[in-house]
Design an enzyme around this catalytic site. Structure first.
Site, PDB file in Angstrom:
ATOM      1  N   LYS A  19       0.727  -1.319  -0.174  1.00  0.00           N
ATOM      2  CA  LYS A  19       0.272  -0.055   0.009  1.00  0.00           C
ATOM      3  C   LYS A  19       0.907   1.151   0.122  1.00  0.00           C
ATOM      4  CE  LYS A  19      -2.626  -0.966   3.625  1.00  0.00           C
ATOM      5  NZ  LYS A  19      -2.104  -2.328   4.146  1.00  0.00           N
ATOM      6  N   ARG A  94      -9.575   0.758   8.591  1.00  0.00           N
ATOM      7  CA  ARG A  94      -9.329  -0.755   8.825  1.00  0.00           C
ATOM      8  C   ARG A  94     -10.458  -1.283   9.583  1.00  0.00           C
ATOM      9  NH1 ARG A  94      -3.444   0.023   8.498  1.00  0.00           N
ATOM     10  NH2 ARG A  94      -2.243  -1.256   9.591  1.00  0.00           N
ATOM     11  N   ARG A 133      11.577  -6.191   6.028  1.00  0.00           N
ATOM     12  CA  ARG A 133      11.336  -4.382   5.588  1.00  0.00           C
ATOM     13  C   ARG A 133      12.311  -3.566   6.303  1.00  0.00           C
ATOM     14  NH1 ARG A 133       5.355  -1.952   5.654  1.00  0.00           N
ATOM     15  NH2 ARG A 133       5.097  -2.507   7.878  1.00  0.00           N
ATOM     16  N   ARG A 166      11.119  -1.423  11.789  1.00  0.00           N
ATOM     17  CA  ARG A 166       9.901  -0.848  12.689  1.00  0.00           C
ATOM     18  C   ARG A 166       9.566  -1.887  14.014  1.00  0.00           C
ATOM     19  NH1 ARG A 166       5.023   0.544   8.857  1.00  0.00           N
ATOM     20  NH2 ARG A 166       3.991  -0.587  10.602  1.00  0.00           N
ATOM     21  N   ARG A 177      -0.791  -8.897  13.454  1.00  0.00           N
ATOM     22  CA  ARG A 177      -1.193  -7.671  12.728  1.00  0.00           C
ATOM     23  C   ARG A 177      -2.114  -8.564  11.362  1.00  0.00           C
ATOM     24  NH1 ARG A 177       3.849  -5.180  11.286  1.00  0.00           N
ATOM     25  NH2 ARG A 177       2.904  -3.760  10.038  1.00  0.00           N
TER      26      ARG A 177
END
Ligand code: AMP
Length: 228
Positions: A19, A94, A133, A166, A177
């Site tokens: 996204k 969400r 990531r 992160r 998540r």
């Protein structure tokens, strides 16, 4: 994109579907205002305000921040984007409660969500992307240690900022998540499907191909709107 062609677009899909990457590419190509809920909430968390402090515990655990806090912070950003050439929302809404709050806020200024683009990718793919990531501390650009490494390890290609992993990009928080996303996703996509504005896009492809598909969708939608 001119004001007459303004579209309010939301990007749906699990974390790691791309996204943020797509939103940045669409912003560059179409000049839309990109609002990323994760960035808005991280900024609130780092600001140390009361709202930000209560958001922190949920974010670090990979939980959704409660609707009241998320809605208040995101609607504030969206109202600041008023008069822009189109808004691209990434990560918000969400939940159905958030979707309804967004509908009401846009309706109050004579607008609506025009398109909900759902990035579809197998969970194995998104899990792999999230595990590797790296994010730039300064500009938020996203890299991947395997598939999209920076030119110099630990340094952002764009602005030389420090790259970090992160707090919520670790196995346990990632699984949490993705489980939450699965719980919410059907009701959320159903909300837009009912209105005939849900467009699934295969996101298990090279990012530039995914961008081309989305740009094509937006162009077709705009000409439908213009053609009446
Ligand atoms: P993201 O950068 O989109 O992965 O978001 C990072 C974290 O921010 C999520 O794991 C949640 O804790 C929180 N968050 C982002 N968007 C929302 C939202 N729309 N509702 C609730 N929490 C959110």
């Amino acid at each position: 994109m001119t004001a007459a062609k303004a579209l309010n677009v939301i990007l749906l899909g699990p974390q790691g579907a791309g996204k943020g990457t797509q939103a940045a590419a669409l912003q560059a190509r179409l000049g839309m205002v990109h609002i990323a809920s994760g960035e808005v909430l991280r900024a609130a968390k780092n600001s140390g305000t009361e709202l930000g402090r209560s958001a922190k515990q949920y974010m670090d655990a990979g939980e959704l921040v409660p609707d009241e806090i998320t809605i208040a912070l995101l609607l504030e950003q969206i109202s600041g984007a008023e008069g822009a050439s189109g808004i691209l929302l990434d990560g918000f809404p969400r939940t159905v409660a958030q979707a309804e709050a967004l509908d009401a806020a846009l309706a109050a200024r004579g607008g609506a969500v025009d398109l909900a683009v759902e990035l579809v990718a197998p969970l194995d793919t998104v899990r792999r992307r999230l595990m590797g990531r790296l994010t730039c501390r300064t500009c938020g650009a996203v890299y991947n240690v395997r598939s999209r490494p920076p030119k110099v390890a630990g340094v952002c290609d764009i602005d030389g900022g420090e790259l970090y992993q992160r707090e919520d990009d670790y196995q346990e928080a990632i699984d949490r998540r993705l489980a939450i996303w699965r719980e919410q996703n059907q009701a959320l996509t159903g909300h837009y499907e009912k209105r005939g504005i849900l467009f699934p896009v295969d996101a298990d492809r090279a990012p530039s191909l995914v961008t081309d598909t989305i740009v094509g969708l937006l162009e077709r939608h705009r000409s439908t709107v213009r053609g009446g």
